[in-house]
Each structure stands twice: as structure tokens, then as C-alpha cells.
Design an enzyme around this catalytic site. Structure first.
Site, PDB file in Angstrom:
ATOM      1  N   LYS A 120       0.840  -1.208   0.000  1.00 16.79           N
ATOM      2  CA  LYS A 120       0.000   0.000   0.000  1.00 16.79           C
ATOM      3  C   LYS A 120       0.873   1.255   0.000  1.00 16.79           C
ATOM      4  O   LYS A 120       0.534   2.257  -0.633  1.00 16.79           O
ATOM      5  CB  LYS A 120      -0.935   0.018   1.214  1.00 16.79           C
ATOM      6  CG  LYS A 120      -2.002  -1.052   1.174  1.00 16.79           C
ATOM      7  CD  LYS A 120      -3.223  -0.564   0.400  1.00 16.79           C
ATOM      8  CE  LYS A 120      -4.169  -1.664  -0.054  1.00 16.79           C
ATOM      9  NZ  LYS A 120      -4.671  -2.519   0.992  1.00 16.79           N
ATOM     10  N   LYS A 200      -8.328 -10.736 -13.123  1.00 18.13           N
ATOM     11  CA  LYS A 200      -9.456 -11.096 -12.276  1.00 18.13           C
ATOM     12  C   LYS A 200     -10.603 -10.108 -12.508  1.00 18.13           C
ATOM     13  O   LYS A 200     -10.343  -8.919 -12.742  1.00 18.13           O
ATOM     14  CB  LYS A 200      -8.967 -10.974 -10.825  1.00 18.13           C
ATOM     15  CG  LYS A 200      -9.749 -11.757  -9.829  1.00 18.13           C
ATOM     16  CD  LYS A 200      -9.058 -11.639  -8.485  1.00 18.13           C
ATOM     17  CE  LYS A 200     -10.095 -11.873  -7.409  1.00 18.13           C
ATOM     18  NZ  LYS A 200      -9.594 -11.717  -6.078  1.00 18.13           N
ATOM     19  N   LYS A 203     -14.237  -4.224 -10.935  1.00 12.59           N
ATOM     20  CA  LYS A 203     -14.771  -2.970 -11.475  1.00 12.59           C
ATOM     21  C   LYS A 203     -13.645  -2.056 -11.911  1.00 12.59           C
ATOM     22  O   LYS A 203     -13.775  -1.294 -12.859  1.00 12.59           O
ATOM     23  CB  LYS A 203     -15.583  -2.254 -10.403  1.00 12.59           C
ATOM     24  CG  LYS A 203     -16.949  -2.812 -10.219  1.00 12.59           C
ATOM     25  CD  LYS A 203     -17.685  -1.900  -9.280  1.00 12.59           C
ATOM     26  CE  LYS A 203     -19.060  -2.401  -9.018  1.00 12.59           C
ATOM     27  NZ  LYS A 203     -19.798  -1.535  -8.117  1.00 12.59           N
TER      28      LYS A 203
END
Ligand code: SF4
Length: 342
Positions: A120, A200, A203
Site C-alpha cells: 500500500k 481477475k 470494477k
């Protein structure tokens, strides 16, 4: 045998989900179906983890709508508020309290070595907030506040759960047994490829099909899908095993997969017709879902009521846990004035 004050006959499952708005068929096949079936065997608590979402969101403009749409999809897909607790993380503020108290028994070094924290930091170097490093502590608080015993996880999430278990062990050995050590329920969530056939379904890659999409939208999306790249002409034999459309047929038309595979290999069927068949199978399998969704959406306060009831039930458990936690930690319990005046 340790007694954690659990007087239930079924073990308790806890699972948290980021509010991601309308769900796609990857979410449905991978996670939602599993959560629906767990309701038969376990005392399930399902939580929309909106505070976790704040650690990475650039904007919170759609957070309320995303929560509503996701919950609507989940309820229409079979999550039953009579058989589980479904609530929003931020509606039960005790989780923030437990997060802070767990912070006192969690060495910083444990958190800094978490691989997802390092990832992250690379992904959002402009926003390395405390929430990112404290994420596993909040996750531990989520699970343990409700004395979750079982956590369904994929293999990749095992290290996170292990950190929760370490925090629980550290707390129990320092202050006395309060929490059960949650166990992983290893679940092989089928990974559903997106319409691009490369990544995968997600959205963020715009390679998805929403489960609430009407049939014409499903058809439109399926027609954009990449198929066997080696099959250039209708007369070329295809290779179903490397075709994404074929992998979706396995989910939505399992009784016809052998016939489709054979027709594809012999060029007995073209990709356009094969895609139309898939769109038809997806549409008809999801028809009962769409009807239920429309029915639930027509009741203006239904979602708010389900979430309010879920929060009440979750908070009742949370209050009991926090009493125990504070007592074990030696904190002075708050006495309410009316009790002193009596
Ligand atoms: S016929 Fe169907 S399974 Fe075969 S390559 Fe085309 S889309 Fe894929």
C-alpha cells in the site's frame, strides 16, 4: 478448556467486506454464495467495513451509495437478516475503542512487516496514513469484538489472520482470557476472470458484469469478451480450455459444458452464438435475484431497518465484550450518575 462465555450452539463466523457498490458475478461466485451457505452451519456476523475503506479511498462521495447497493445485492442474493447479523462497521463504535486498546499490546514491528502495508505504501506514497499501518489491529478488533471463532479466508489472507491470532494471544496472556483465537476456514473462492480474459474480474478494470444488470446489458457486456485468441475465423477449431467464455459456461450452464466444448473444438459453434448462449444462461440464472432485488428496493426504508437491527444486535455483543476487556485491563468501569443517585 477455556471458557469464553460463549453460550451458542453454533460456532460464530465473522467476515468483513469493503463497500464496493453493485456486485459483479466475480463477487457473487467467489464470496457471496459462500456466505449464503455458511448461514446454515454457523452463527454468522457479516460486516460492511466502511472504516477500513477510508484507508485507501481517494474520495468518499459514493461511500453511502456503495454501501446501500452492496447490501441490497447481498440481501437479494440470499443473505438473510433473520439468520445472521448484517451491519455496518462504523455503526458500532466499540470497534474503535477495542482497536485503540489492542494498539497497546501490538508491537509496531509486527505491523511494519505486514506485506500488504508495504504494498500500500508503494501504491499510495502520497497518503501513507496511520490507518494503513493500523489496519491489522482494526481487523483484529472487528473479529474479536464479536468473539468470532471462524474466519473464512483465502490462502493469501492467512498472514492477516495470523496477526489477529498473535494479538489475541498477547492480550489473553497479558490480561487474562477474554477472546477465542479465531481459526481460519480455508475457502477456495473460485477466481473469476474478467471479460478481458487477462485479469481477475474487477470494477477497476471495467471487465465485469454486474449481477443486477438487465439481460440486454449482460448481452452487451458478454459480446465484448475476449475469447480464444487463436480462433480467428468461424471455421477455425477453438480451444475452450483457454477461453474465458467457456470458463463462465462452467458456472452458469454446467449441464451443457461438454456439448459446448465439443462444438467449440469442431467449429460446430461460432463465438458469437456461444456468447449469446452464455448471456442467456447468466440472465436466466440471475432472474430470481433481479426480481428479489427490485422487490427489496421498492421498500424505501428496508435497507436502513436491516442495518439498524444488525447494529443493535452487534452492539449488544460488543458492549458485553468491552466490559470484560476493560475489567481485565484494570480500567475503572464507568458508573452512570443515575446509579449513584439511587
Ligand atoms: S466457441 Fe465459445 S468456448 Fe469456443 S472459443 Fe468461441 S467463445 Fe470460446
Amino acid at each position: 478448556m477455556l471458557d469464553f462465555g460463549l453460550k451458542r450452539t453454533m460456532k460464530r463466523v465473522f467476515s468483513g467486506f469493503r463497500p464496493t457498490g453493485k456486485q459483479h458475478i466475480g463477487n457473487y461466485l467467489g464470496v457471496i454464495r459462500n456466505c449464503v451457505s455458511l448461514q446454515d452451519e454457523y452463527d454468522c456476523i457479516y460486516c460492511v467495513v466502511d472504516i477500513h475503506a477510508l484507508t485507501t479511498l481517494e474520495s468518499t462521495k459514493t461511500l453511502q451509495e456503495d454501501t446501500y447497493e452492496m447490501v441490497l445485492d447481498w440481501l437479494a442474493a440470499g443473505i438473510d437478516p433473520q439468520r445472521c447479523i448484517l451491519f455496518v462497521q462504523s455503526h458500532v463504535p466499540q470497534v474503535m475503542e477495542l482497536h485503540t486498546l489492542f494498539g497497546m499490546v501490538t508491537p509496531l514491528s509486527w505491523l511494519l512487516r505486514v506485506p500488504t502495508f508495504k504494498e500500500k505504501v508503494k501504491m499510495q506514497p502520497h497518503n501513507v496514513n496511520y490507518g494503513l499501518v493500523g489496519y491489522p489491529v482494526l481487523m483484529a478488533a472487528d473479529i474479536t469484538l464479536y468473539k468470532g471463532e471462524i474466519v473464512p479466508v483465502g490462502e493469501d489472507q492467512l498472514p492477516h489472520l495470523e496477526l489477529t491470532r498473535e494479538i489475541v494471544r498477547r492480550f489473553n496472556s497479558t490480561f487474562g482470557n477474554v477472546f477465542p483465537e479465531p481459526q481460519a476456514k480455508l475457502t477456495s473462492f473460485p477466481s473469476v476472470l474478467g471479460l478481458d480474459g487477462a485479469q481477475k474480474m474487477s470494477k477497476s478494470y471495467n471487465n465485469h458484469i454486474e449481477i443486477a444488470a438487465p439481460p440486454e446489458e449482460i448481452l452487451k457486456r458478454v459480446m465484448t469478451a475476449i475469447t480464444d485468441p487463436a480462433r480467428k475465423y468461424r471455421s477455425d477449431p477453438g480451444h475452450p480450455d483457454i477461453c474465458n467464455i467457456f470458463s463462465l459456461h462452467k458456472f452458469f450452464a454446467p449441464s451443457r459444458v461438454e456439448e459446448i466444448a465439443s462444438d467449440c473444438r469442431t467449429a460446430g459453434i461460432g463465438c458469437v452464438d456461444c456468447k449469446k448462449m452464455l448471456a442467456q444462461s447468466i440472465s436466466s440464472s440471475l432472474e430470481p435475484f433481479r426480481e428479489k432485488r427490485a422487490m427489496l428496493a421498492s421498500k424505501p426504508d428496508y435497507i436502513a431497518e436491516v442495518l439498524a437491527d444488525g447494529a443493535n444486535r452487534a452492539e449488544a455483543i460488543a458492549r458485553e465484550t468491552m466490559k470484560e476487556v476493560k475489567d481485565k485491563m484494570g480500567l475503572v468501569q464507568r458508573v452512570h450518575l443515575e446509579h449513584i443517585c439511587d
